[in-house]
Design a protein around this motif. Structure first.
Motif, PDB file in Angstrom:
ATOM      1  N   GLN A  22       8.255  29.457 -10.926  1.00 29.30           N
ATOM      2  CA  GLN A  22       8.110  27.954 -10.798  1.00 29.30           C
ATOM      3  C   GLN A  22       7.867  26.912 -11.808  1.00 29.30           C
ATOM      4  OE1 GLN A  22       6.393  26.345  -6.956  1.00 29.30           O
ATOM      5  NE2 GLN A  22       5.058  25.837  -8.060  1.00 29.30           N
ATOM      6  N   ARG A  23       6.691  27.016 -12.581  1.00 28.35           N
ATOM      7  CA  ARG A  23       6.415  26.386 -13.865  1.00 28.35           C
ATOM      8  C   ARG A  23       7.088  26.078 -14.948  1.00 28.35           C
ATOM      9  NH1 ARG A  23       1.349  25.020 -16.469  1.00 28.35           N
ATOM     10  NH2 ARG A  23       1.587  24.249 -18.495  1.00 28.35           N
ATOM     11  N   GLU A  37       0.386  30.773  -2.708  1.00 26.31           N
ATOM     12  CA  GLU A  37       1.206  31.528  -3.319  1.00 26.31           C
ATOM     13  C   GLU A  37       0.848  32.585  -4.531  1.00 26.31           C
ATOM     14  OE1 GLU A  37      -0.245  27.812  -3.887  1.00 26.31           O
ATOM     15  OE2 GLU A  37       1.258  28.061  -1.714  1.00 26.31           O
ATOM     16  N   PRO A  85      11.168  27.920  -6.501  1.00 27.19           N
ATOM     17  CA  PRO A  85      10.070  26.937  -5.439  1.00 27.19           C
ATOM     18  C   PRO A  85       9.234  28.448  -5.053  1.00 27.19           C
ATOM     19  CG  PRO A  85      11.502  27.506  -3.740  1.00 27.19           C
ATOM     20  CD  PRO A  85      12.195  27.256  -5.583  1.00 27.19           C
ATOM     21  N   SER A  86       7.883  28.315  -5.357  1.00 28.53           N
ATOM     22  CA  SER A  86       6.128  29.417  -5.188  1.00 28.53           C
ATOM     23  C   SER A  86       6.753  28.781  -4.169  1.00 28.53           C
ATOM     24  CB  SER A  86       5.825  29.644  -6.495  1.00 28.53           C
ATOM     25  OG  SER A  86       4.793  30.509  -6.346  1.00 28.53           O
ATOM     26  N   ASP A 134       4.269  31.801  -9.094  1.00 33.80           N
ATOM     27  CA  ASP A 134       4.122  30.464  -9.390  1.00 33.80           C
ATOM     28  C   ASP A 134       4.629  29.966 -11.261  1.00 33.80           C
ATOM     29  OD1 ASP A 134       3.140  29.401  -7.242  1.00 33.80           O
ATOM     30  OD2 ASP A 134       0.666  29.303  -8.078  1.00 33.80           O
ATOM     31  N   ASN A 139      10.415  23.548 -13.626  1.00 32.74           N
ATOM     32  CA  ASN A 139      10.165  22.673 -13.584  1.00 32.74           C
ATOM     33  C   ASN A 139      10.342  22.944 -12.173  1.00 32.74           C
ATOM     34  OD1 ASN A 139       8.958  20.461 -14.408  1.00 32.74           O
ATOM     35  ND2 ASN A 139      11.444  19.291 -14.592  1.00 32.74           N
ATOM     36  N   HIS A 140      10.440  23.663 -10.838  1.00 26.81           N
ATOM     37  CA  HIS A 140       9.965  23.617  -9.692  1.00 26.81           C
ATOM     38  C   HIS A 140      11.711  23.743  -8.961  1.00 26.81           C
ATOM     39  CE1 HIS A 140       5.482  22.320  -8.520  1.00 26.81           C
ATOM     40  NE2 HIS A 140       5.994  22.426  -9.880  1.00 26.81           N
ATOM     41  N   LYS A 157      10.573  25.072   4.048  1.00 29.00           N
ATOM     42  CA  LYS A 157      10.377  23.267   3.303  1.00 29.00           C
ATOM     43  C   LYS A 157       9.997  22.653   4.231  1.00 29.00           C
ATOM     44  CE  LYS A 157      12.569  24.287  -0.742  1.00 29.00           C
ATOM     45  NZ  LYS A 157      14.320  23.835  -1.642  1.00 29.00           N
ATOM     46  N   ARG A 193       7.390  18.354 -15.513  1.00 25.57           N
ATOM     47  CA  ARG A 193       6.029  18.037 -14.896  1.00 25.57           C
ATOM     48  C   ARG A 193       4.802  19.224 -15.798  1.00 25.57           C
ATOM     49  NH1 ARG A 193       7.454  19.066  -8.408  1.00 25.57           N
ATOM     50  NH2 ARG A 193       8.880  18.983  -8.974  1.00 25.57           N
ATOM     51  N   ASN A 246      13.761  14.856 -12.372  1.00 23.99           N
ATOM     52  CA  ASN A 246      12.839  15.354 -12.077  1.00 23.99           C
ATOM     53  C   ASN A 246      12.936  16.024 -13.679  1.00 23.99           C
ATOM     54  OD1 ASN A 246      11.396  18.293 -11.155  1.00 23.99           O
ATOM     55  ND2 ASN A 246      13.187  19.547 -11.435  1.00 23.99           N
TER      56      ASN A 246
END
Length: 313
Positions: free
Chosen positions: A236-237, A192, A244-245, A233, A240-241, A213, A291, A288
Motif C-alpha cells: 500500500q505504501r 491490516e 489498499p491494505s 501495508d 501510494n494507496h 470500502k 503520501r 493522488n
C-alpha cells in the motif's frame, strides 16, 4: 462487481488476463482468492496434521520454544500475546513462525533475520515446513510478477526487492473459545497486515472477514485448497494507496463451532530488510500526490509495526 462476489482467480489464466483479474480484485477489495496455485495437496495435508500435533503438545513444552526479544520472529508465541494495532484486548490465538535461513555472514542476517528454531516433535516438522515455505515463496513471487505488470512495471521488478526477503510463515492455532475470555476479545482483532502480500491457507473455516470500502464486513470463504491473498501495508505504501491494505479480522464462532479449534497458515511475504521505500512514480498523480516523501527501509518499518502490535517492546 457486487460486494459478495470476491472472485476466484486461476493462476493458470493467460498472463495478461491474470494481471488484469488480480489487479482489479486487489484494487477493489485489497483481497483475491486464488486457485490452481500448484502447491502439492499432500504437502499441505501433512502440514495441517503436524500443525495440529504441535499445538496439542503440553504448554510447557511449547513455551520452551518461546524466545524473549525476537518479537515473535521465530519459534513459538504463546496464546494472548499479540494485539491488533489500537485494540484493547489481545487476540485469542497462539502461533509458530518459520522464517528464511541465511548464512551467518550474510549482510542481512543481522536485520531481524534470525536462525529458525525447530521442535524435537512432531517428527518431520522441519522437513515439511521448509518445503512448504519454499512453495509459498514461489507462488508469492509469481503473483507479485502479475501485480507488477498491472502497475505498469516490468514483470521482474519485484525480484530483487524480495530476494532474501524477511518473509515469515505463521502456523496459527485459535483454540476453542475459553470460558474466561475477556469480554469483547476475538480470535483476531481488526487489523491490516504489515508486509507486501499475504498468502493464506485455511480460510475455508468460517470467520475471516474483510471490511469493504463501503464500510461493510463480508466473509472470505475460498473453495477448498484455494489461497486467500491480500495486500499488506508495505505494498500500500509503495503504491501510494493505489492498492489498499484492507482491514480484516477473524471473528469468534458461535454454537458448536466455538468448542472447536481453528487452524490457518498465512505466509507474510516481505521485502528485503534493506529495501528503501520510494513511492512508485506511476502511482503519483495530481489527484493522488505522494503520501510518503520520506524514505525508510523495510526493516525500520517492520520494527515500528512490531512494537505497535505488542510483539516488541
Amino acid at each position: 462487481m457486487p460486494l459478495q462476489t470476491l472472485p476466484v482467480i486461476s493462476l493458470n489464466s493467460e498472463p495478461a488476463t491474470l494481471s488484469r483479474d488480480l489487479g482489479e480484485s486487489f484494487q477493489t477489495f485489497g483481497f483475491a482468492m486464488v486457485r490452481d496455485h500448484g502447491i502439492d495437496a499432500e504437502l499441505i495435508a501433512r502440514a495441517w496434521t503436524l500443525t495440529a500435533e504441535f499445538f496439542a503438545l503440553p504448554e510447557d513444552e511449547k513455551r520452551s520454544y518461546y524466545i524473549e526479544g525476537l518479537g515473535g520472529a521465530r519459534g513459538y508465541t504463546p496464546f494472548g500475546t499479540e494485539i491488533a494495532k489500537g485494540a484493547k484486548r489481545h487476540d485469542l490465538k497462539e502461533f509458530w513462525h518459520v522464517g528464511r535461513d541465511l548464512p551467518a555472514d550474510h549482510p542481512l542476517a543481522a536485520m531481524s533475520m534470525f536462525p529458525n528454531v525447530w521442535p524435537t516433535r512432531p517428527t518431520g516438522f522441519r522437513e515439511t515446513f521448509e518445503a512448504l515455505y519454499a512453495e509459498f515463496d514461489r507462488v508469492g513471487a509469481r503473483i507479485l510478477s502479475r501485480i507488477a505488470v498491472w502497475l505498469g512495471l516490468d514483470e521482474h521488478w519485484f525480484d530483487p526487492a524480495i530476494e532474501d526477503g524477511n518473509s515469515v510463515m505463521r502456523l496459527l492455532h485459535y483454540p476453542p473459545l475459553p470460558a474466561d475470555a475477556e469480554p469483547g476479545a476475538i480470535r483476531a482483532g481488526a487489523h491490516e497486515d504489515i508486509n507486501l502480500i499475504t498468502l493464506l491457507l485455511g480460510a475455508e473455516e468460517a470467520g475471516l472477514e474483510l471490511l469493504t470500502k463501503q464500510g461493510e464486513w463480508i466473509g472470505v470463504s475460498p473453495p477448498e485448497g484455494a489461497l486467500v491473498v491480500n495486500i499488506g501495508d508495505m505494498l500500500q505504501r509503495l503504491t501510494n494507496h493505489v492498492l489498499p491494505s484492507t482491514t480484516h479480522r477473524v471473528r469468534n464462532p458461535e454454537g458448536e463451532r466455538a468448542r472447536h479449534s481453528r487452524y490457518s497458515m498465512p505466509f507474510f511475504l516481505h521485502l528485503r530488510s534493506d529495501f528503501p521505500f520510494r513511492t512508485l512514480d506511476q502511482c503519483i498523480t495530481p489527484e493522488n500526490p505522494d503520501r510518503y516523501p520520506v524514505s525508510i527501509t523495510a526493516d525500520d518499518y517492520l520494527q515500528e509495526r512490531l512494537r505497535e502490535i505488542g510483539l516488541k517492546k
